[in-house]
Design a protein around this motif. Structure first.
Motif, PDB file in Angstrom:
ATOM      1  N   ALA A  57       2.248   3.877  -7.372  1.00 11.99           N
ATOM      2  CA  ALA A  57       1.436   2.853  -7.306  1.00 11.99           C
ATOM      3  C   ALA A  57       2.258   1.606  -7.071  1.00 11.99           C
ATOM      4  N   ALA A  58       3.409   1.391  -7.669  1.00 14.83           N
ATOM      5  CA  ALA A  58       4.508   0.259  -7.817  1.00 14.83           C
ATOM      6  C   ALA A  58       4.692  -0.036  -6.337  1.00 14.83           C
ATOM      7  N   ALA A  59       4.824  -1.524  -6.164  1.00 10.22           N
ATOM      8  CA  ALA A  59       5.249  -1.857  -5.055  1.00 10.22           C
ATOM      9  C   ALA A  59       7.017  -1.163  -4.494  1.00 10.22           C
ATOM     10  N   ALA A  60       7.090  -1.189  -3.337  1.00 13.03           N
ATOM     11  CA  ALA A  60       8.357  -0.610  -3.144  1.00 13.03           C
ATOM     12  C   ALA A  60       8.969  -1.594  -2.036  1.00 13.03           C
TER      13      ALA A  60
ATOM     14  N   GLN B 279       0.837  -1.244   0.016  1.00 14.17           N
ATOM     15  CA  GLN B 279       0.005  -0.074   0.044  1.00 14.17           C
ATOM     16  C   GLN B 279       0.832   1.235  -0.010  1.00 14.17           C
ATOM     17  N   PRO B 280       1.282   1.476  -1.173  1.00 14.96           N
ATOM     18  CA  PRO B 280       2.474   2.824  -1.161  1.00 14.96           C
ATOM     19  C   PRO B 280       1.704   3.944  -1.003  1.00 14.96           C
ATOM     20  N   ARG B 281       2.343   4.831  -0.435  1.00 13.88           N
ATOM     21  CA  ARG B 281       1.404   6.152  -0.066  1.00 13.88           C
ATOM     22  C   ARG B 281       2.186   7.350  -0.537  1.00 13.88           C
TER      23      ARG B 281
ATOM     24  N   GLY C 113      -1.649   5.356  -5.187  1.00  8.79           N
ATOM     25  CA  GLY C 113      -0.465   5.243  -4.564  1.00  8.79           C
ATOM     26  C   GLY C 113      -0.489   6.198  -3.460  1.00  8.79           C
ATOM     27  N   ARG C 114      -1.627   6.477  -2.777  1.00 16.97           N
ATOM     28  CA  ARG C 114      -1.907   7.402  -1.696  1.00 16.97           C
ATOM     29  C   ARG C 114      -2.527   6.848  -0.698  1.00 16.97           C
TER      30      ARG C 114
END
Length: 246
Positions: free
Chosen positions: A199-202, A193-195, A245-246
């Motif tokens: 939106a890509a996985a970190a 759940q990137p913020r 992505g937020r």
């Protein structure tokens, strides 16, 4: 040794699978999961089972506040997170619940400390949001390099011998040497759940020999993960924020 460091998976199977494939392709020697295996997403049991298998294979797996909250109703959550947590509890089996409850709050190996939140009080789940918070974290640990998650936004902090804390905004796939004369805190972004607007996985890769870190992103099927959240009857805002992505 090349470490792959993941945090805040949040029951997002699609993102977790994408990152695991990416770190395998990168030749990572060991995985470190900084907690929050569950919460928010639609696949808590699968993600917890995957984390169990990784731990059995030698990965470091830590406890996050959502993992803690599965068995501890005293952990405070906002209303949306509370709804997701109540649903999550019903999806988890006894084995995965026991696994999450037994996870440690922190781990130390060599000159590295791994923890989910601020190291000054790991079980209080304080956020590292700025240089002041990072200074509190760094003052509480002796490790030269430490890693935390919880914030869902990648960041890098360092402190020189004089004590001033400097904030760096990492650029994906750009190697950063963690100079020996400084102490460092790397805040991982979120797998599930990137913020930070991406939106890509970190995740991150850390080479213990060269002391070089690379913050990375892995694209995944965000639409599928979001649709599964809606289909499960979880709050629609959890699906919407995956897409943003937020």
């Amino acid at each position: 040794m090349l470490l792959a460091i993941l945090s805040d998976i949040h029951a997002n199977r699609e993102a977790f699978e994408a990152v695991l494939a990416a770190v395998e392709g990168a030749g990572a020697d060991r995985l470190v999961l900084l907690g929050d295996i569950v919460g928010y997403g639609a696949d808590p049991e699968w993600c917890a089972e995957q984390a169990m298998m990784l731990a059995a294979s030698g990965a470091i797996v830590l406890r996050g506040n959502h993992d803690e909250a599965v068995g501890n109703p005293a952990v405070s959550m906002n209303p949306t997170a509370t709804l997701a947590l109540e649903w999550t509890r019903r999806q988890l089996g006894s084995e995965t619940r026991a696994f999450l409850a037994a996870l440690p709050f922190e781990a130390r190996e060599g000159d590295c400390l791994f923890v989910h939140a601020d190291a000054s009080a790991p079980s209080d789940w304080n956020y590292v949001l700025d240089a002041s918070d990072a200074g509190q974290h760094l003052s509480a640990c002796a490790a030269r390099v430490s890693f935390c998650g919880h914030v869902h936004k990648p960041a890098l902090y360092s402190t020189a011998p004089g004590g001033k804390v400097t904030h760096f905004r990492p650029v994906a796939a750009t190697p950063v040497p963690l100079l020996m004369q400084r102490r460092w805190l790397a805040v991982m972004g979120s797998v599930g759940q990137p913020r930070d607007g991406d939106a890509a996985a970190a995740y991150a890769l850390y080479d213990t020999q060269s002391a070089e870190i690379r913050f990375q992103r892995a694209a995944y099927d965000v639409e599928r993960a979001a649709e599964k959240i809606r289909a499960a009857g979880l709050p629609a805002s959890l699906a919407d924020r995956l897409l943003r992505g937020r």
